[in-house]
Scaffold this motif. Structure first.
Motif, short mmCIF file in Angstrom:
data_model
loop_
_atom_site.label_atom_id
_atom_site.label_comp_id
_atom_site.label_asym_id
_atom_site.label_seq_id
_atom_site.Cartn_x
_atom_site.Cartn_y
_atom_site.Cartn_z
N PHE A 128 0.82 -1.20 0.00
CA PHE A 128 0.00 0.00 0.00
C PHE A 128 0.86 1.26 0.00
O PHE A 128 0.50 2.26 -0.63
CB PHE A 128 -0.92 -0.01 1.22
CG PHE A 128 -1.67 1.27 1.43
CD1 PHE A 128 -2.79 1.56 0.68
CD2 PHE A 128 -1.25 2.20 2.37
CE1 PHE A 128 -3.49 2.74 0.86
CE2 PHE A 128 -1.93 3.38 2.56
CZ PHE A 128 -3.06 3.65 1.80
N LEU A 129 1.98 1.23 0.70
CA LEU A 129 2.83 2.43 0.79
C LEU A 129 3.36 2.82 -0.59
O LEU A 129 3.52 4.01 -0.89
CB LEU A 129 3.99 2.19 1.75
CG LEU A 129 3.61 2.04 3.23
CD1 LEU A 129 4.86 1.82 4.07
CD2 LEU A 129 2.85 3.26 3.71
N ARG A 139 3.64 -4.22 12.11
CA ARG A 139 4.70 -4.95 11.41
C ARG A 139 4.11 -6.00 10.46
O ARG A 139 4.64 -6.22 9.36
CB ARG A 139 5.64 -5.62 12.41
CG ARG A 139 6.88 -6.22 11.77
CD ARG A 139 7.70 -6.99 12.79
NE ARG A 139 8.27 -6.13 13.80
CZ ARG A 139 9.42 -5.47 13.66
NH1 ARG A 139 10.11 -5.58 12.52
NH2 ARG A 139 9.89 -4.71 14.63
N ARG A 140 3.01 -6.63 10.85
CA ARG A 140 2.38 -7.62 9.97
C ARG A 140 1.86 -6.97 8.69
O ARG A 140 1.97 -7.55 7.60
CB ARG A 140 1.22 -8.31 10.72
CG ARG A 140 0.39 -9.23 9.84
CD ARG A 140 -0.60 -10.03 10.66
NE ARG A 140 -1.44 -9.21 11.49
CZ ARG A 140 -2.51 -8.54 11.05
NH1 ARG A 140 -2.84 -8.61 9.76
NH2 ARG A 140 -3.24 -7.82 11.88
N ILE A 141 1.31 -5.76 8.79
CA ILE A 141 0.75 -5.09 7.62
C ILE A 141 1.83 -4.47 6.76
O ILE A 141 1.82 -4.60 5.52
CB ILE A 141 -0.26 -4.00 8.07
CG1 ILE A 141 -1.46 -4.65 8.77
CG2 ILE A 141 -0.73 -3.17 6.87
CD1 ILE A 141 -2.42 -3.65 9.40
N TYR A 142 2.81 -3.79 7.38
CA TYR A 142 3.78 -3.00 6.62
C TYR A 142 5.18 -3.60 6.54
O TYR A 142 6.01 -3.12 5.77
CB TYR A 142 3.87 -1.59 7.21
CG TYR A 142 2.62 -0.78 6.96
CD1 TYR A 142 2.29 -0.35 5.69
CD2 TYR A 142 1.76 -0.46 8.00
CE1 TYR A 142 1.14 0.38 5.45
CE2 TYR A 142 0.61 0.28 7.79
CZ TYR A 142 0.31 0.70 6.50
OH TYR A 142 -0.83 1.42 6.27
N GLY A 143 5.43 -4.62 7.34
CA GLY A 143 6.75 -5.25 7.27
C GLY A 143 7.83 -4.55 8.05
O GLY A 143 8.99 -4.99 8.04
N SER A 166 8.57 -1.97 11.84
CA SER A 166 7.98 -1.52 13.09
C SER A 166 7.46 -0.10 12.94
O SER A 166 7.91 0.66 12.06
CB SER A 166 9.03 -1.56 14.20
OG SER A 166 10.00 -0.54 13.99
N PRO A 167 6.49 0.32 13.77
CA PRO A 167 6.01 1.70 13.67
C PRO A 167 7.11 2.72 13.94
O PRO A 167 7.13 3.79 13.34
CB PRO A 167 4.89 1.76 14.71
CG PRO A 167 5.05 0.56 15.57
CD PRO A 167 5.72 -0.47 14.75
N ALA A 168 8.05 2.39 14.83
CA ALA A 168 9.15 3.32 15.11
C ALA A 168 10.01 3.53 13.87
O ALA A 168 10.40 4.67 13.54
CB ALA A 168 9.99 2.79 16.27
N SER A 169 10.32 2.45 13.15
CA SER A 169 11.11 2.56 11.92
C SER A 169 10.33 3.33 10.85
O SER A 169 10.91 4.12 10.10
CB SER A 169 11.47 1.18 11.40
OG SER A 169 12.31 0.50 12.29
N PHE A 170 9.03 3.09 10.79
CA PHE A 170 8.18 3.77 9.81
C PHE A 170 8.18 5.28 10.07
O PHE A 170 8.32 6.09 9.14
CB PHE A 170 6.76 3.21 9.91
CG PHE A 170 5.79 3.80 8.93
CD1 PHE A 170 5.74 3.36 7.63
CD2 PHE A 170 4.90 4.79 9.33
CE1 PHE A 170 4.83 3.89 6.72
CE2 PHE A 170 3.99 5.33 8.44
CZ PHE A 170 3.96 4.88 7.13
N VAL A 171 8.02 5.68 11.31
CA VAL A 171 8.03 7.10 11.67
C VAL A 171 9.39 7.72 11.34
O VAL A 171 9.47 8.81 10.75
CB VAL A 171 7.70 7.28 13.17
CG1 VAL A 171 7.99 8.72 13.61
CG2 VAL A 171 6.25 6.92 13.45
#
Length: 287
Positions: free
Chosen positions: A115-116, A211-215, A217-222
């Protein structure tokens, strides 16, 4: 991006043409939609990034409009859509037509685990179209190539879709909507504990779901979202490094510079100088 998403660049011709209107909006509470049947060759892509609603196809199929869903509408009849006024839809919309070539036509309802990628590319198409309308650049072919990449990605994902790939829970949809808030305003949504609290989950539960959805962690995503936005501001504006740090919520320029160099293997100052040099070179070549 899979192999299909690279296909447009391999063939050299996108096979599609972007048309107005193009945009990204959060719909008003009273919004509704009915397609214009007079536009016989007009196709539409809707990427849903927030809210909840329903699309009824020309064949009478009812499609839930939820974060992460992409719809590809055909000019084969009337499509109707409405949404929950208390949770209005957020939609990126592209209109286009097919030209000679082998550009795919994905299903009306699409879901892609990447999705990203779809979100980033459709955002870029909207930006390029706005710049072209303002007379700043001739971006028609570049926009068409990016649009073709979106179609290839959606078609490839549709062919590979497995029953368990589609987020089915309310939590999954809430996480996708939160991720879009981070993409829009990372400085205001950079605390993982607060993000978890927004969906009434513990930090560990939220992290596992994200992590399951985007592969990642939220911290890495931010972190990556803030740094990518910082790089874009460095390369496309005259804002100082201090101003960019302030906008994106970095405590000090020193901390920002360390994060930037660790991520991009170059300093913010070096990146800006390189971008300025490339811009000057491109201008000289077009004179």
């Amino acid at each position: 991006m899979n192999e299909r998403a690279a296909r447009a660049s391999e063939t050299g011709e996108p096979g599609v043409e972007l048309r107005a209107p193009v945009g990204r909006i959060r719909c008003d509470p009273g919004w509704s939609f009915v397609s214009d049947p007079a536009k016989h060759d007009n196709y539409r892509i809707w990427l849903i990034w927030a809210g909840e609603g329903e699309l009824v196809t020309s064949g009478g199929e009812h499609i839930a409009l939820l974060p992460g869903v992409t719809c590809v509408m055909r000019p084969d009849g009337i499509y109707r859509a409405q949404h929950n006024p208390a949770n209005p839809l957020g939609v990126t919309f592209l209109n286009y037509a097919y030209e000679a070539g082998d550009a795919p036509l994905p299903p009306v309802w699409c879901w892609t685990p990447d999705f990203l990628f779809i979100d980033a590319v459709t955002r870029k198409v909207v930006q390029l179209h706005a710049a072209e309308l303002a007379g700043l650049a001739a971006n028609g072919r570049r926009s068409a190539m990016l649009l073709r990449a979106v179609l290839d990605e959606l078609q490839g994902a549709a062919l590979q879709l497995q029953p368990g790939d589609v987020p089915s829970s309310r939590l999954d949809r809430d996480v996708i909507e939160l991720a879009n808030k981070v993409l829009e305003m990372p400085a205001e949504h950079d605390d993982v504990s607060e993000l978890a609290g927004a969906v009434f989950r513990s930090r560990s539960h939220f992290t596992r779901t994200f992590r399951r959805i985007y592969g990642v962690s939220p911290a890495s995503f931010v972190k990556s979202t803030k740094l990518l936005k910082a790089r874009n501001l460095l390369q496309t504006t005259s804002m100082s490094i201090g101003e960019i740090c302030s906008i994106l919520g970095y405590s000090t320029t020193q901390y920002f510079s360390r994060q930037y160099k660790s991520y991009f293997a170059t300093t913010p100052g070096e990146d800006r100088r390189r971008a300025q040099h490339n811009t000057q070179t491109n201008e000289e070549e077009t004179i």
